[in-house]
Enzyme design. Structure first.
Site, PDB file in Angstrom:
ATOM      1  N   ASP A  13      34.093  39.225  45.608  1.00 10.05           N
ATOM      2  CA  ASP A  13      34.526  39.194  44.201  1.00 10.05           C
ATOM      3  C   ASP A  13      33.447  38.658  43.266  1.00 10.05           C
ATOM      4  O   ASP A  13      33.761  38.052  42.239  1.00 10.05           O
ATOM      5  CB  ASP A  13      35.807  38.347  44.029  1.00 10.05           C
ATOM      6  CG  ASP A  13      36.911  38.806  44.959  1.00 10.05           C
ATOM      7  OD1 ASP A  13      37.081  40.033  45.100  1.00 10.05           O
ATOM      8  OD2 ASP A  13      37.585  37.948  45.550  1.00 10.05           O
ATOM      9  N   LYS A  16      30.254  42.773  42.102  1.00 10.59           N
ATOM     10  CA  LYS A  16      29.288  43.747  42.621  1.00 10.59           C
ATOM     11  C   LYS A  16      29.491  45.131  42.005  1.00 10.59           C
ATOM     12  O   LYS A  16      28.521  45.853  41.785  1.00 10.59           O
ATOM     13  CB  LYS A  16      29.405  43.853  44.155  1.00 10.59           C
ATOM     14  CG  LYS A  16      29.055  42.571  44.877  1.00 10.59           C
ATOM     15  CD  LYS A  16      29.173  42.719  46.375  1.00 10.59           C
ATOM     16  CE  LYS A  16      30.597  42.834  46.873  1.00 10.59           C
ATOM     17  NZ  LYS A  16      31.422  41.643  46.695  1.00 10.59           N
ATOM     18  N   GLY A  40      37.831  45.558  46.318  1.00  7.99           N
ATOM     19  CA  GLY A  40      38.355  45.988  45.026  1.00  7.99           C
ATOM     20  C   GLY A  40      37.234  45.844  44.019  1.00  7.99           C
ATOM     21  O   GLY A  40      36.936  44.748  43.582  1.00  7.99           O
ATOM     22  N   HIS A  41      36.563  46.937  43.725  1.00  2.31           N
ATOM     23  CA  HIS A  41      35.425  46.878  42.811  1.00  2.31           C
ATOM     24  C   HIS A  41      35.862  47.373  41.424  1.00  2.31           C
ATOM     25  O   HIS A  41      36.240  48.524  41.270  1.00  2.31           O
ATOM     26  CB  HIS A  41      34.263  47.705  43.371  1.00  2.31           C
ATOM     27  CG  HIS A  41      33.690  47.104  44.629  1.00  2.31           C
ATOM     28  ND1 HIS A  41      32.846  47.771  45.467  1.00  2.31           N
ATOM     29  CD2 HIS A  41      33.857  45.888  45.177  1.00  2.31           C
ATOM     30  CE1 HIS A  41      32.517  46.972  46.486  1.00  2.31           C
ATOM     31  NE2 HIS A  41      33.136  45.838  46.325  1.00  2.31           N
ATOM     32  N   GLN A 225      32.924  42.758  50.138  1.00  2.00           N
ATOM     33  CA  GLN A 225      33.171  41.352  50.511  1.00  2.00           C
ATOM     34  C   GLN A 225      31.911  40.506  50.247  1.00  2.00           C
ATOM     35  O   GLN A 225      31.129  40.845  49.390  1.00  2.00           O
ATOM     36  CB  GLN A 225      33.646  41.219  51.973  1.00  2.00           C
ATOM     37  CG  GLN A 225      35.056  41.760  52.222  1.00  2.00           C
ATOM     38  CD  GLN A 225      35.114  43.264  52.380  1.00  2.00           C
ATOM     39  OE1 GLN A 225      34.347  43.839  53.116  1.00  2.00           O
ATOM     40  NE2 GLN A 225      36.028  43.921  51.688  1.00  2.00           N
TER      41      GLN A 225
HETATM   42  P1  IMP Z   1      40.745  41.253  55.529  1.00  2.00           P
HETATM   43  O1  IMP Z   1      39.398  41.778  55.219  1.00  2.00           O
HETATM   44  O2  IMP Z   1      41.848  41.957  54.757  1.00  2.00           O
HETATM   45  O3  IMP Z   1      41.030  41.192  57.005  1.00  2.00           O
HETATM   46  O4  IMP Z   1      40.803  39.729  55.026  1.00  2.00           O
HETATM   47  C1  IMP Z   1      40.051  38.701  55.631  1.00  2.00           C
HETATM   48  C2  IMP Z   1      39.588  37.697  54.590  1.00  2.00           C
HETATM   49  O5  IMP Z   1      38.645  38.314  53.722  1.00  2.00           O
HETATM   50  C3  IMP Z   1      40.703  37.175  53.664  1.00  2.00           C
HETATM   51  O6  IMP Z   1      40.405  35.842  53.313  1.00  2.00           O
HETATM   52  C4  IMP Z   1      40.594  38.068  52.458  1.00  2.00           C
HETATM   53  O7  IMP Z   1      41.120  37.458  51.299  1.00  2.00           O
HETATM   54  C5  IMP Z   1      39.094  38.220  52.375  1.00  2.00           C
HETATM   55  N1  IMP Z   1      38.670  39.465  51.705  1.00  2.00           N
HETATM   56  C6  IMP Z   1      38.682  40.703  52.209  1.00  2.00           C
HETATM   57  N2  IMP Z   1      38.196  41.592  51.327  1.00  2.00           N
HETATM   58  C7  IMP Z   1      37.845  40.888  50.236  1.00  2.00           C
HETATM   59  C8  IMP Z   1      37.229  41.244  48.997  1.00  2.00           C
HETATM   60  O8  IMP Z   1      36.889  42.399  48.724  1.00  2.00           O
HETATM   61  N3  IMP Z   1      37.009  40.212  48.136  1.00  2.00           N
HETATM   62  C9  IMP Z   1      37.317  38.929  48.431  1.00  2.00           C
HETATM   63  N4  IMP Z   1      37.878  38.548  49.581  1.00  2.00           N
HETATM   64  C10 IMP Z   1      38.142  39.524  50.477  1.00  2.00           C
END
Ligand code: IMP
Length: 431
Positions: A13, A16, A40-41, A225
């Site tokens: 977040d 990017k 989520g971009h 991420q």
């Molecule tokens: P997962 O990727 O859905 O398995 O989530 C694993 C961890 O990564 C959790 O803490 C999510 O909130 C975090 N996470 C996954 N994708 C994002 C992102 O695009 N931005 C911020 N945090 C993320």
């Protein structure tokens, strides 16, 4: 212009999407190399807001080709919906979007398994996005997953193969989690229909990227991420299931290291984290709430409130080092406009000990207390600034300190959410 990799420097977040959008104007390819619809971009263009989960942000520039790389996990239902959403806004997608045959297919049972596992973990849950990411990568690692290339199989073969996979996932759902089964035949039939529209996007990424290897086509790698969510280098187990650090750009694209070019880390001017896990500079209470409101810190994928805190240099230096960042872009500087004091963690204190090297084990972080250095705020809006010299002196001092301590140049500063609200500083911010 060189190739470029965009990597989240913190916990995701970092903004990017906006940076990829700004930098993809002059490239031939934008490639996503890891993750899936957990990302989520968000990009603001005039009064239009685009939130992309799978499709690379480069799609907003006509003439740019986008590739979902083999390191990704792709939910074909979500991909179809995202493509329709873009097409409804008049953005051509079909002729420019390609998907590596080797990318994993993320299926409805992955999402159900993700939810069931989180529920079972209760207080120890990861706080995932619920998009099925972990279970899908598990299927990849245990060599049982379906891949995008399977979309090209004859319909009856794809249907049979899918039914087998759903039935075996249903066994796990019922035996380990007492969860409801997924209707195998319905899912398989839907996938066959999806294969008709998504099959034509499937490519051999090795062949598609020939021009990039030859140096005749330029590429921008779009990371999702952030570094601290990396499966190997993040705050395990509170991480995502892919390599969001530099190695993922190689394994998730199949391109050799010489194609990487510039490696730009994106850092917010403060820090946020969504989901559970350690976050040393987190601000609990009203200070954190105020930062959240000022920065609109709510997840683009899940709408969850993000945890907010100060910039952490121990974490930041680690991120610069392990990714080999050749430059850093600081985003959301304007969010700090109203503050009279801005804090930066320069070290952690653990009892009597001062720690400046990021600990190897996430478990060691909760006992670390940040050691702060305070900076006076600038207390005026920076959104209209377009050159470094337009910025208030206090803002420049803050950025100079970050640049010196991170040990790499700050090559850009974002001062607002719109495309043009940007200061490019290719030679750094220290004068
Ligand atoms: P997962 O990727 O859905 O398995 O989530 C694993 C961890 O990564 C959790 O803490 C999510 O909130 C975090 N996470 C996954 N994708 C994002 C992102 O695009 N931005 C911020 N945090 C993320």
């Amino acid at each position: 212009m060189e190739n470029r990799v965009i990597i989240g420097g913190q916990w995701g977040d970092e903004g990017k999407g906006k940076i990829v959008d700004a930098l993809s104007r002059d490239v031939d390819w934008v490639l996503r190399y890891q993750g899936g619809a957990n990302a989520g971009h968000t990009i603001h263009l005039g009064d239009q807001k685009h939130v992309l989960h799978l499709v690379p942000s480069g799609i907003l520039h006509e003439g740019v080709r986008c590739l979902l790389g083999g390191g990704m996990v792709i939910d074909p239902w979500a991909l179809r919906d995202e493509m329709l959403g873009l097409e409804e806004k008049g953005i051509s997608v079909r002729n420019r979007l390609h998907v590596a045959a080797t990318a994993q297919l993320l299926m409805p049972y992955h999402k159900r398994l993700d939810e069931a596992r989180e529920e079972k973990l209760k207080r120890r849950s990861i706080g995932t996005t619920g998009r099925g990411i972990g279970p899908c990568y598990l299927d990849k690692i245990q060599r049982t997953g379906l891949r995008m290339g399977d979309m090209l199989l004859p319909a009856d073969t794809l249907e049979r193969k899918t039914i087998e996979k759903v039935l075996s996932a249903n066994e796990v759902l019922s035996q380990s989690y007492d969860a409801d089964p997924i209707p195998a035949k319905v899912v398989a039939e839907e996938l066959v229909v999806l294969a008709q529209s998504l099959g034509p996007l499937v490519v051999n990424a090795y062949e598609a990227l020939t021009g990039v290897r030859a140096g005749t086509e330029r590429i921008l790698f779009e990371g999702a991420q952030g570094t601290m969510l990396d499966i190997d280098h993040g705050t395990f187990p509170y991480v995502t299931s892919s390599n969001s650090t530099i190695g993922g750009a190689l394994t998730g694209s199949g391109l050799p290291p010489r194609c990487l070019g510039e490696i730009n880390g994106i850092f917010k001017a403060y820090a946020t984290r969504v989901g559970n896990g350690p976050f040393p500079t987190e601000l609990l209470g009203t200070e954190g709430d105020e930062l959240r409101e000022a920065g609109g810190e709510y997840g683009a994928t899940t709408g969850r409130a993000r945890r907010c805190g100060w910039f952490d240099l121990v974490q930041g230096r680690y991120s610069v080092d392990i990714n080999g960042m050749t430059g850093v872009i600081v985003t959301k500087l304007d969010v700090l406009d109203a503050l009279d004091t801005i804090r930066v963690a320069t070290a952690y204190a653990n009892g009597e000990e001062e720690i400046t090297v990021f600990p190897a084990l996430g478990e060691d972080l909760p006992s670390c207390r940040p050691v702060y250095r305070d900076f006076p705020g600038w207390e005026r809006p920076v959104a209209g600034c377009r050159r470094l010299t337009d910025l208030p002196a206090a803002a420049r001092k803050y950025l100079e300190f970050l640049e010196q301590e991170l040990g790499t140049l700050i090559v850009g500063v974002s001062v607002g959410r719109d495309r043009e609200e940007m200061i490019w500083t290719p030679t750094g911010v220290t004068t």
